[in-house]
Design a protein around this motif. Structure first.
Motif, mmCIF file in Angstrom:
data_model
loop_
_atom_site.group_PDB
_atom_site.id
_atom_site.type_symbol
_atom_site.label_atom_id
_atom_site.label_comp_id
_atom_site.label_asym_id
_atom_site.label_seq_id
_atom_site.Cartn_x
_atom_site.Cartn_y
_atom_site.Cartn_z
ATOM 1 N N THR A 105 -63.928 13.449 -1.111
ATOM 2 C CA THR A 105 -62.716 13.918 -0.434
ATOM 3 C C THR A 105 -61.642 14.331 -1.440
ATOM 4 O O THR A 105 -60.482 14.495 -1.076
ATOM 5 N N LEU A 106 -62.013 14.483 -2.700
ATOM 6 C CA LEU A 106 -61.055 14.856 -3.732
ATOM 7 C C LEU A 106 -60.434 16.208 -3.411
ATOM 8 O O LEU A 106 -61.138 17.207 -3.243
ATOM 9 N N THR A 107 -59.102 16.251 -3.338
ATOM 10 C CA THR A 107 -58.410 17.494 -2.983
ATOM 11 C C THR A 107 -57.375 17.910 -4.031
ATOM 12 O O THR A 107 -56.767 18.963 -3.890
ATOM 13 N N PHE A 108 -57.166 17.097 -5.047
ATOM 14 C CA PHE A 108 -56.181 17.450 -6.069
ATOM 15 C C PHE A 108 -56.652 18.676 -6.855
ATOM 16 O O PHE A 108 -57.851 18.866 -7.061
ATOM 17 N N PRO A 109 -55.721 19.514 -7.312
ATOM 18 C CA PRO A 109 -56.107 20.761 -7.999
ATOM 19 C C PRO A 109 -56.523 20.535 -9.448
ATOM 20 O O PRO A 109 -55.999 21.177 -10.375
ATOM 21 N N PHE A 110 -57.464 19.616 -9.658
ATOM 22 C CA PHE A 110 -57.999 19.397 -10.995
ATOM 23 C C PHE A 110 -58.889 20.562 -11.397
ATOM 24 O O PHE A 110 -59.477 21.244 -10.546
ATOM 25 N N LEU A 111 -59.026 20.758 -12.712
ATOM 26 C CA LEU A 111 -60.083 21.619 -13.210
ATOM 27 C C LEU A 111 -61.402 20.857 -13.111
ATOM 28 O O LEU A 111 -61.433 19.626 -13.112
ATOM 29 N N ALA A 112 -62.496 21.602 -13.063
ATOM 30 C CA ALA A 112 -63.816 20.958 -12.964
ATOM 31 C C ALA A 112 -64.031 19.976 -14.106
ATOM 32 O O ALA A 112 -64.530 18.864 -13.906
ATOM 33 N N SER A 147 -66.234 24.930 -16.244
ATOM 34 C CA SER A 147 -65.310 24.007 -16.883
ATOM 35 C C SER A 147 -63.848 24.252 -16.532
ATOM 36 O O SER A 147 -63.103 23.329 -16.212
ATOM 37 N N GLU A 148 -63.407 25.513 -16.577
ATOM 38 C CA GLU A 148 -61.994 25.844 -16.368
ATOM 39 C C GLU A 148 -61.688 26.243 -14.926
ATOM 40 O O GLU A 148 -60.560 26.656 -14.626
ATOM 41 N N ARG A 149 -62.677 26.117 -14.053
ATOM 42 C CA ARG A 149 -62.458 26.477 -12.649
ATOM 43 C C ARG A 149 -61.708 25.361 -11.931
ATOM 44 O O ARG A 149 -61.891 24.178 -12.205
ATOM 45 N N SER A 150 -60.875 25.746 -10.967
ATOM 46 C CA SER A 150 -60.206 24.772 -10.115
ATOM 47 C C SER A 150 -61.234 24.118 -9.201
ATOM 48 O O SER A 150 -61.978 24.807 -8.502
ATOM 49 N N TYR A 151 -61.246 22.792 -9.186
ATOM 50 C CA TYR A 151 -62.245 22.081 -8.387
ATOM 51 C C TYR A 151 -62.191 22.457 -6.905
ATOM 52 O O TYR A 151 -63.250 22.714 -6.301
#
Length: 275
Positions: A105-112, A147-151
């Motif tokens: 359910t991770l929704t934070f805008p982390f990078l991959a 790697s640099e994509r938004s999750y």
């Protein structure tokens, strides 16, 4: 395989595992040992307790006492590598036991890559070593290009592979003395990535890791599992190699559908065909 002449070390010893929600019995007093160096698959129809059993074995779901019918009912117990679950230091166990859930359910805008780095939390790595470890696990899973994509922007299958790399990062310090649990890891993956994921799990087991996988696909299970626990209505109906468990009789009993079995023409594992 179960027929190996050398005895297999027990990674998980579970006794009197019981789970009940209201009047619905999910798992009925199960006793099982899970061995190192094997892929053990939990197989069975929807709602039969596969994921619930995996959550109990991982410690995510608390052990549940069986409703007392007699004074002889025994308490549920769970041991990892010979030590009772409650005696483990949680930070140490987190380095040796990893769980890949069905979905996150991770929704934070982390990078991959930042999601993968979350797997390093139990390891206390410095920044340089953490980045090297995550780069290695992402390469192993084949997601370096993400790697640099938004999750949140990733597809379901890409997210599943990112979390696979995260759990591999978590277990990276345990070498092959680890327990790796996967709950339907191929559900969102295409054909190639299904086989790559299961091949990776199989390679880990061949090198000594303990791997437990919940699967639905009988033929994928037959190809990659050393041992299959076939569940139905909270019971273990069959326990053995793919050839021992995936019989027309067992499949008909559990799934209510007729099949016939033939060996794969090249690799010899059983291939299940619907009639």
């Amino acid at each position: 395989m179960l027929t190996t002449s050398a005895p297999l070390a027990t990674a998980i010893k579970a006794r009197h595992i019981h789970l009940q929600f209201g009047n619905k019995l999910i798992l009925n007093d199960l006793n099982l040992d899970i061995y190192q160096g094997q892929v053990t698959a939990l197989l069975g129809p929807n709602g039969t307790g596969k994921s619930s059993l995996l959550k109990i074995l991982s410690g995510e779901q608390s052990l549940s006492k069986k409703p007392k019918l007699t004074n002889n009912d025994q308490e549920p117990t769970l041991h990892y590598f010979g030590k009772a679950q409650q005696d483990w230091d949680k930070s140490q166990l987190a380095k040796q036991l990893g769980m890949l859930p069905q979905q996150s359910t991770l929704t934070f805008p982390f990078l991959a890559k930042e999601v993968v780095e979350l797997g390093g939390i139990p390891l206390s790595l410095n920044n340089h070593d953490l980045k090297q470890t995550t780069q290695k696990t992402m390469a192993t899973v084949g997601i370096s290009d993400l790697s640099e994509r938004s999750y949140p922007s990733l597809s379901g299958g890409e997210k599943q592979r990112v979390h696979l790399a995260r759990v591999l990062t978590q277990l990276s310090s345990a070498a092959d003395n680890c327990i790796f649990m996967l709950d339907e890891p191929t559900s969102a993956l295409d054909l190639a990535h299904q086989h790559r994921t299961l091949s990776l799990a199989k390679t880990m087991a061949d090198n000594g890791a303990t791997v437990i996988i919940v699967l639905h696909d009988l033929n994928l299970t037959a190809q990659y599992a050393d041992r299959i626990l076939l569940l139905n209505q909270g019971e273990i109906i069959a326990d053995g190699t793919p050839w021992e468990t995936l019989t027309p009789k067992n499949i008909s009993q559990v799934y209510g559908y007729p099949t016939f079995i033939q060996p794969h023409p090249t690799y010899g594992f059983p291939v299940v065909y619907p009639v």
